[in-house]
Design a protein around this motif. Structure first.
Motif, short mmCIF file in Angstrom:
data_model
loop_
_atom_site.label_atom_id
_atom_site.label_comp_id
_atom_site.label_asym_id
_atom_site.label_seq_id
_atom_site.Cartn_x
_atom_site.Cartn_y
_atom_site.Cartn_z
N LEU A 90 0.81 -1.21 0.00
CA LEU A 90 0.00 0.00 0.00
C LEU A 90 0.85 1.27 0.00
CD1 LEU A 90 -2.26 -2.05 0.66
CD2 LEU A 90 -3.25 -0.32 2.15
N ASN A 91 2.17 1.14 0.09
CA ASN A 91 3.03 2.31 -0.05
C ASN A 91 2.91 2.89 -1.44
OD1 ASN A 91 4.22 2.64 2.48
ND2 ASN A 91 5.74 1.05 2.11
N SER A 104 5.88 1.03 7.65
CA SER A 104 4.94 2.13 7.85
C SER A 104 4.89 3.07 6.66
CB SER A 104 5.30 2.93 9.11
OG SER A 104 6.54 3.61 8.93
N ARG A 105 3.85 3.90 6.66
CA ARG A 105 3.70 5.01 5.72
C ARG A 105 3.40 6.24 6.56
NH1 ARG A 105 -0.89 4.42 1.21
NH2 ARG A 105 -2.25 5.57 2.64
N GLU A 106 4.27 7.26 6.48
CA GLU A 106 4.15 8.42 7.35
C GLU A 106 3.97 9.70 6.53
OE1 GLU A 106 7.24 8.71 10.28
OE2 GLU A 106 7.49 6.53 10.37
N LEU A 107 3.04 10.53 6.97
CA LEU A 107 2.82 11.83 6.36
C LEU A 107 3.72 12.85 7.06
CD1 LEU A 107 1.23 13.70 4.43
CD2 LEU A 107 -0.52 13.89 6.22
N ASN A 153 3.04 12.16 11.21
CA ASN A 153 1.72 11.55 11.31
C ASN A 153 1.78 10.16 10.68
OD1 ASN A 153 -1.05 10.85 10.89
ND2 ASN A 153 -1.58 13.00 11.03
N ILE A 154 1.65 9.10 11.48
CA ILE A 154 1.75 7.73 10.97
C ILE A 154 0.44 7.36 10.29
CG2 ILE A 154 2.23 5.33 11.51
CD1 ILE A 154 3.73 6.30 13.99
N ASP A 155 0.46 7.33 8.99
CA ASP A 155 -0.74 7.05 8.20
C ASP A 155 -1.14 5.58 8.32
OD1 ASP A 155 -2.81 7.59 6.43
OD2 ASP A 155 -1.60 7.10 4.69
N LEU A 156 -0.18 4.67 8.13
CA LEU A 156 -0.42 3.23 8.20
C LEU A 156 0.79 2.53 8.79
CD1 LEU A 156 -2.01 2.49 4.69
CD2 LEU A 156 -3.21 2.46 6.88
N GLN A 157 0.55 1.41 9.47
CA GLN A 157 1.60 0.49 9.87
C GLN A 157 1.36 -0.86 9.20
OE1 GLN A 157 1.98 0.26 14.17
NE2 GLN A 157 3.30 2.06 14.24
#
Length: 348
Positions: free
Chosen positions: A27-28, A115-118, A138-142
Motif C-alpha cells: 500500500l506504499n 509504515s507510511r508516514e505523512l 503523522n503515521i498514516d499506516l503500519q
C-alpha cells in the motif's frame, strides 16, 4: 445440525463469507500512481456502524450537500515539487500533487517496509501559498495491519504562510488508530468484497496567531473521529467518513469521501466504468482516443513513471503522436472540464 453450524450457514447465506483482510506494505505509494477522490463535504443520515467482523456496509446512495468532483492526484518525486527545499519535503520519498497543474494541494510521505508516514502538506497558489510541517510525523499506516490491531502516536504540526512569513496555526495531541471492523462495502463508485476498517480518534490542542512575535491564542481541545475502509492492494481508502469538530462545543461537520478512479502501475485496474478507449495500447507512434457523446475529451496529458509531464496537447481529433516517447509505462490523463480520467499507456 448443532447451533454453531446453524450460525455459520446463516452468515454464508445472508452476507457471504469473507476472508479477513490484512494490509501490507504494497500500500506504499510509488511514483506514477494516480487516483481521484470525490465526495460530500456535508452529509446527513450517515452511520458508519459499530465494530465487528464480516459486516456489510452500503453507502451506494448518499444524502448530502456540497458534492465535489476531486482533482486527479499523481505521485511524483518530491524534488520536482515547489516545496522541495522544505524540511518536511526533504525527508520524503513520495510527493502527491495535482495531476494536470502545479497549483493546488501537495502531500509528502516517507515510506518503509513497516509504515507510511505523512511528513508535510502544502498548498501552492500565487498569493496564497501555505505549508504544514509535522514536527512529529503523522503515521498514516503500519504494516502488517489486521483486524484487532491498533497503534497510537503523539503528533504536532505547524502550519504557516510562506508568502506572509509567519506562523498561523499550531496543533499538538494524540492519535489512536484501531482496525475495528472488516467485511464488504459498497461505495457510490464500486463494491469491494474484502475491506478492513480503521477507526482514527484524534485529540488535538490548537493555537493560532496572525502576526509574527505575537503570543499564541489557545482555541481549545478538539476530538475528531474518522473511519477509513481499505481494500488490500488499493493504496488509498475506498471510502472515508469524517466527523470534524470545527468549533469548541459544537460545529460538527460530517464528510464522506470515496475513491472514484485510480491507476496504479502495479496492475490494479480502474474502478470507474470505462467511457472512453485508447488504442492501440501498447502503442509505438499514434494513439487514438475515443470517448462517448456524454464525455468529450478536451486536453490530453502524459506523464512518465518519474511523474514528469512529457506531453500535453488539445484533443482536436482524438489522435496523439507518441513516436518521440521512449519505450516504457506512462500515465495518460484525458481532461474534460474539471474532471481528469486516467489510464495506463504502454509505449513499445
Amino acid at each position: 445440525m448443532n447451533k454453531t453450524i446453524l450460525i455459520f450457514v446463516w452468515v454464508v447465506c445472508t452476507h457471504g463469507l469473507f476472508a479477513q483482510p490484512v494490509l501490507h506494505n504494497n500500500l506504499n505509494f510509488a511514483i506514477g500512481d494516480s487516483y481521484r477522490i470525490d465526495g460530500y463535504n456535508v452529509v446527513t443520515n450517515i452511520d458508519p456502524g459499530g465494530p465487528g467482523g464480516n459486516q456489510v456496509w452500503d453507502f451506494e446512495v448518499i444524502e448530502g450537500e456540497d458534492f465535489f468532483v476531486g482533482e486527479t492526484a499523481l505521485c511524483v518525486n518530491p524534488s520536482t515539487t515547489p516545496f522541495a527545499d522544505s524540511i518536511g519535503a526533504a525527508g520524503a520519498d513520495i510527493a502527491i500533487k495535482p495531476f494536470d497543474s502545479e497549483f493546488g494541494a501537495y502531500q509528502y510521505y516517507k515510506t518503509s517496509a513497516s509504515s507510511r508516514e505523512l511528513l508535510a502538506m502544502g498548498w501552492y497558489q500565487t498569493g496564497n501559498t501555505s505549508f504544514t510541517n509535522y514536527l512529529n510525523s503523522n503515521i498514516d499506516l503500519q504494516f502488517p495491519l489486521a483486524y484487532g490491531d491498533e497503534f497510537d502516536f503523539n503528533t504536532e504540526l505547524l502550519m504557516y504562510s510562506i508568502d506572509m512569513g509567519y506562523c498561523v496555526m499550531r496543533d499538538s495531541g494524540h492519535v489512536a488508530i484501531e482496525a475495528d471492523a472488516w467485511g464488504s462495502i459498497t461505495t457510490p463508485a464500486e463494491t469491494y468484497p474484502n475491506v478492513l476498517r480503521l477507526k482514527t480518534t484524534s485529540v488535538m490542542h490548537s493555537w493560532y496567531r496572525f502576526e509574527s512575535g505575537e503570543p499564541w491564542m489557545y482555541l481549545g481541545e478538539f476530538t475528531d473521529i474518522s473511519y477509513d475502509w481499505y481494500a488490500p492492494g488499493i493504496k488509498v481508502p475506498v471510502l472515508s467518513v469524517m466527523e470534524f469538530l470545527f468549533a469548541k462545543g459544537g460545529g460538527e461537520m460530517p464528510a464522506l469521501h470515496f475513491l472514484a478512479e485510480y491507476q496504479f502501475p502495479t496492475g490494479i485496474e480502474n474502478v470507474e466504468k470505462t467511457d472512453f478507449s485508447i488504442y492501440p495500447n501498447p502503442a509505438s507512434d499514434m494513439v487514438s482516443i475515443a470517448s462517448g457523446d456524454e464525455w468529450l475529451a478536451e486536453e490530453i496529458i502524459i506523464y512518465n513513471q518519474q511523474g514528469r509531464e512529457v506531453l500535453r496537447q488539445k484533443s482536436e481529433n482524438g489522435m496523439v503522436d507518441v513516436s518521440e516517447l521512449k519505450t516504457g509505462c506512462y500515465i495518460i490523463g484525458i481532461k474534460a472540464g474539471n474532471i481528469t480520467r486516467i489510464r495506463k499507456l504502454i509505449i513499445n
